[in-house]
Design a protein around this motif. Structure first.
Motif, PDB file in Angstrom:
ATOM      1  N   VAL A  31      -9.467  18.274  -0.190  1.00 23.31           N
ATOM      2  CA  VAL A  31      -8.095  18.719   0.087  1.00 23.31           C
ATOM      3  C   VAL A  31      -7.113  17.949  -0.794  1.00 23.31           C
ATOM      4  CG1 VAL A  31      -6.265  18.741   1.836  1.00 23.31           C
ATOM      5  CG2 VAL A  31      -8.545  19.545   2.420  1.00 23.31           C
ATOM      6  N   VAL A  32      -7.275  16.638  -0.878  1.00 19.77           N
ATOM      7  CA  VAL A  32      -6.373  15.819  -1.700  1.00 19.77           C
ATOM      8  C   VAL A  32      -6.512  16.190  -3.174  1.00 19.77           C
ATOM      9  CG1 VAL A  32      -5.865  13.468  -2.466  1.00 19.77           C
ATOM     10  CG2 VAL A  32      -6.287  13.919  -0.041  1.00 19.77           C
ATOM     11  N   GLU A  33      -7.741  16.373  -3.660  1.00 20.69           N
ATOM     12  CA  GLU A  33      -7.947  16.757  -5.057  1.00 20.69           C
ATOM     13  C   GLU A  33      -7.327  18.122  -5.352  1.00 20.69           C
ATOM     14  OE1 GLU A  33     -12.168  16.504  -5.570  1.00 20.69           O
ATOM     15  OE2 GLU A  33     -12.143  14.308  -5.596  1.00 20.69           O
ATOM     16  N   HIS A  34      -7.454  19.049  -4.422  1.00 22.66           N
ATOM     17  CA  HIS A  34      -6.837  20.367  -4.592  1.00 22.66           C
ATOM     18  C   HIS A  34      -5.325  20.228  -4.705  1.00 22.66           C
ATOM     19  CE1 HIS A  34      -5.680  24.532  -3.908  1.00 22.66           C
ATOM     20  NE2 HIS A  34      -4.890  24.080  -2.943  1.00 22.66           N
ATOM     21  N   ASP A  35      -4.741  19.416  -3.841  1.00 21.55           N
ATOM     22  CA  ASP A  35      -3.291  19.236  -3.870  1.00 21.55           C
ATOM     23  C   ASP A  35      -2.829  18.619  -5.189  1.00 21.55           C
ATOM     24  OD1 ASP A  35      -3.227  20.317  -1.343  1.00 21.55           O
ATOM     25  OD2 ASP A  35      -2.917  18.408  -0.310  1.00 21.55           O
ATOM     26  N   ILE A  36      -3.589  17.668  -5.720  1.00 23.63           N
ATOM     27  CA  ILE A  36      -3.234  17.060  -7.009  1.00 23.63           C
ATOM     28  C   ILE A  36      -3.335  18.095  -8.123  1.00 23.63           C
ATOM     29  CG2 ILE A  36      -3.947  15.369  -8.752  1.00 23.63           C
ATOM     30  CD1 ILE A  36      -4.703  13.502  -6.422  1.00 23.63           C
ATOM     31  N   ARG A  37      -4.359  18.947  -8.091  1.00 25.59           N
ATOM     32  CA  ARG A  37      -4.499  20.003  -9.101  1.00 25.59           C
ATOM     33  C   ARG A  37      -3.325  20.974  -9.055  1.00 25.59           C
ATOM     34  NH1 ARG A  37      -9.257  20.859  -7.192  1.00 25.59           N
ATOM     35  NH2 ARG A  37     -10.702  19.321  -7.934  1.00 25.59           N
ATOM     36  N   VAL A  38      -2.893  21.335  -7.858  1.00 27.03           N
ATOM     37  CA  VAL A  38      -1.755  22.253  -7.712  1.00 27.03           C
ATOM     38  C   VAL A  38      -0.500  21.609  -8.290  1.00 27.03           C
ATOM     39  CG1 VAL A  38      -0.231  23.354  -6.028  1.00 27.03           C
ATOM     40  CG2 VAL A  38      -2.705  23.516  -5.750  1.00 27.03           C
ATOM     41  N   VAL A  39      -0.267  20.343  -7.985  1.00 22.42           N
ATOM     42  CA  VAL A  39       0.908  19.646  -8.525  1.00 22.42           C
ATOM     43  C   VAL A  39       0.835  19.596 -10.047  1.00 22.42           C
ATOM     44  CG1 VAL A  39       2.059  17.401  -8.649  1.00 22.42           C
ATOM     45  CG2 VAL A  39       1.359  18.305  -6.440  1.00 22.42           C
ATOM     46  N   SER A  40      -0.360  19.384 -10.606  1.00 22.97           N
ATOM     47  CA  SER A  40      -0.491  19.279 -12.066  1.00 22.97           C
ATOM     48  C   SER A  40      -0.191  20.596 -12.771  1.00 22.97           C
ATOM     49  CB  SER A  40      -1.898  18.804 -12.441  1.00 22.97           C
ATOM     50  OG  SER A  40      -2.853  19.832 -12.280  1.00 22.97           O
ATOM     51  N   ARG A  41      -0.307  21.702 -12.060  1.00 23.63           N
ATOM     52  CA  ARG A  41       0.009  23.004 -12.674  1.00 23.63           C
ATOM     53  C   ARG A  41       1.509  23.280 -12.711  1.00 23.63           C
ATOM     54  NH1 ARG A  41      -4.900  26.970 -11.929  1.00 23.63           N
ATOM     55  NH2 ARG A  41      -6.494  25.396 -11.665  1.00 23.63           N
ATOM     56  N   LEU A  51       4.737  11.768  -6.101  1.00 20.27           N
ATOM     57  CA  LEU A  51       3.423  12.366  -5.887  1.00 20.27           C
ATOM     58  C   LEU A  51       2.768  11.787  -4.636  1.00 20.27           C
ATOM     59  CD1 LEU A  51       1.186  14.269  -6.756  1.00 20.27           C
ATOM     60  CD2 LEU A  51       0.343  12.482  -8.284  1.00 20.27           C
ATOM     61  N   ALA A  52       2.864  10.486  -4.449  1.00 15.38           N
ATOM     62  CA  ALA A  52       2.300   9.868  -3.243  1.00 15.38           C
ATOM     63  C   ALA A  52       2.996  10.415  -1.995  1.00 15.38           C
ATOM     64  CB  ALA A  52       2.442   8.354  -3.309  1.00 15.38           C
ATOM     65  N   GLY A  53       4.298  10.647  -2.088  1.00 15.82           N
ATOM     66  CA  GLY A  53       5.033  11.231  -0.965  1.00 15.82           C
ATOM     67  C   GLY A  53       4.599  12.653  -0.672  1.00 15.82           C
ATOM     68  N   MET A  54       4.368  13.431  -1.727  1.00 18.09           N
ATOM     69  CA  MET A  54       3.897  14.807  -1.537  1.00 18.09           C
ATOM     70  C   MET A  54       2.523  14.831  -0.875  1.00 18.09           C
ATOM     71  SD  MET A  54       4.753  16.759  -5.050  1.00 18.09           S
ATOM     72  CE  MET A  54       6.298  17.573  -5.333  1.00 18.09           C
ATOM     73  N   LEU A  55       1.679  13.884  -1.251  1.00 18.23           N
ATOM     74  CA  LEU A  55       0.324  13.831  -0.707  1.00 18.23           C
ATOM     75  C   LEU A  55       0.268  13.098   0.638  1.00 18.23           C
ATOM     76  CD1 LEU A  55      -1.586  12.967  -3.993  1.00 18.23           C
ATOM     77  CD2 LEU A  55      -1.407  15.196  -2.879  1.00 18.23           C
ATOM     78  N   GLN A  56       1.379  12.507   1.031  1.00 16.51           N
ATOM     79  CA  GLN A  56       1.487  11.760   2.292  1.00 16.51           C
ATOM     80  C   GLN A  56       0.445  10.656   2.376  1.00 16.51           C
ATOM     81  OE1 GLN A  56       1.273  14.768   5.326  1.00 16.51           O
ATOM     82  NE2 GLN A  56       3.312  15.540   4.873  1.00 16.51           N
ATOM     83  N   MET A  57       0.397   9.841   1.321  1.00 16.94           N
ATOM     84  CA  MET A  57      -0.539   8.720   1.292  1.00 16.94           C
ATOM     85  C   MET A  57       0.072   7.584   0.487  1.00 16.94           C
ATOM     86  SD  MET A  57      -3.473   9.960  -1.447  1.00 16.94           S
ATOM     87  CE  MET A  57      -4.194  11.025  -0.267  1.00 16.94           C
ATOM     88  N   PRO A  58      -0.461   6.387   0.652  1.00 20.46           N
ATOM     89  CA  PRO A  58       0.050   5.257  -0.135  1.00 20.46           C
ATOM     90  C   PRO A  58      -0.176   5.468  -1.632  1.00 20.46           C
ATOM     91  CG  PRO A  58      -1.396   4.490   1.634  1.00 20.46           C
ATOM     92  CD  PRO A  58      -1.483   5.979   1.597  1.00 20.46           C
ATOM     93  N   LYS A  59       0.675   4.860  -2.427  1.00 19.91           N
ATOM     94  CA  LYS A  59       0.610   5.008  -3.876  1.00 19.91           C
ATOM     95  C   LYS A  59      -0.738   4.534  -4.431  1.00 19.91           C
ATOM     96  CE  LYS A  59       3.327   3.215  -7.600  1.00 19.91           C
ATOM     97  NZ  LYS A  59       4.589   2.593  -7.980  1.00 19.91           N
ATOM     98  N   SER A  60      -1.273   3.452  -3.900  1.00 16.86           N
ATOM     99  CA  SER A  60      -2.551   2.928  -4.396  1.00 16.86           C
ATOM    100  C   SER A  60      -3.696   3.901  -4.142  1.00 16.86           C
ATOM    101  CB  SER A  60      -2.864   1.583  -3.740  1.00 16.86           C
ATOM    102  OG  SER A  60      -2.932   1.723  -2.335  1.00 16.86           O
ATOM    103  N   GLU A  61      -3.675   4.567  -2.999  1.00 17.48           N
ATOM    104  CA  GLU A  61      -4.719   5.555  -2.690  1.00 17.48           C
ATOM    105  C   GLU A  61      -4.588   6.786  -3.576  1.00 17.48           C
ATOM    106  OE1 GLU A  61      -6.647   7.764   1.212  1.00 17.48           O
ATOM    107  OE2 GLU A  61      -4.856   6.538   1.444  1.00 17.48           O
ATOM    108  N   MET A  62      -3.335   7.203  -3.826  1.00 11.84           N
ATOM    109  CA  MET A  62      -3.092   8.346  -4.707  1.00 11.84           C
ATOM    110  C   MET A  62      -3.597   8.046  -6.111  1.00 11.84           C
ATOM    111  SD  MET A  62      -0.816   9.308  -7.375  1.00 11.84           S
ATOM    112  CE  MET A  62       0.416   8.061  -7.199  1.00 11.84           C
TER     113      MET A  62
END
Length: 104
Positions: A31-41, A51-62
């Motif tokens: 799910v997280v990888e899909h969301d990153i791919r969508v943002v990259s498009r 980007l970390a805010g969009m993914l709702q996770m800490p910056k280090s995890e992103m």
């Protein structure tokens, strides 16, 4: 986004009942990888905080997910550069063999 809106329904499934089980972890990763791919498009440049805010996770995890996707050897590979001092991520589109030959 994680957790998914259907989270309560998912944990009713016997395979996903235990959130530490590898099925659940794999689903979260996909799910997280899909969301990153969508943002990259849609973005060529985005701040790491955004980007970390969009993914709702800490910056280090992103950054961990993004780095794994960039260094991956699968067809789902992503092309990106992280400028850590500036906090900016730049996405570029992968070029195919024909594109490289056309430029040559």
């Amino acid at each position: 986004q994680w957790p998914l809106p259907e989270h309560e329904e998912l944990i009713k499934n016997p395979l996903l009942k235990d959130e530490t089980h590898w099925f659940f972890t794999m689903l979260r990763d996909r799910v997280v990888e899909h969301d990153i791919r969508v943002v990259s498009r849609y973005y060529t440049r985005i701040t790491a905080d955004r980007l970390a805010g969009m993914l709702q996770m800490p910056k280090s995890e992103m950054e961990k997910y993004l780095s794994n996707m960039v260094t991956s050897t699968t067809s789902e590979r992503l092309q990106a550069k992280i400028d850590r001092p500036a906090g900016i991520i730049t996405f570029t589109q992968m070029k195919g063999a024909n594109d490289h030959l056309s430029e040559w």
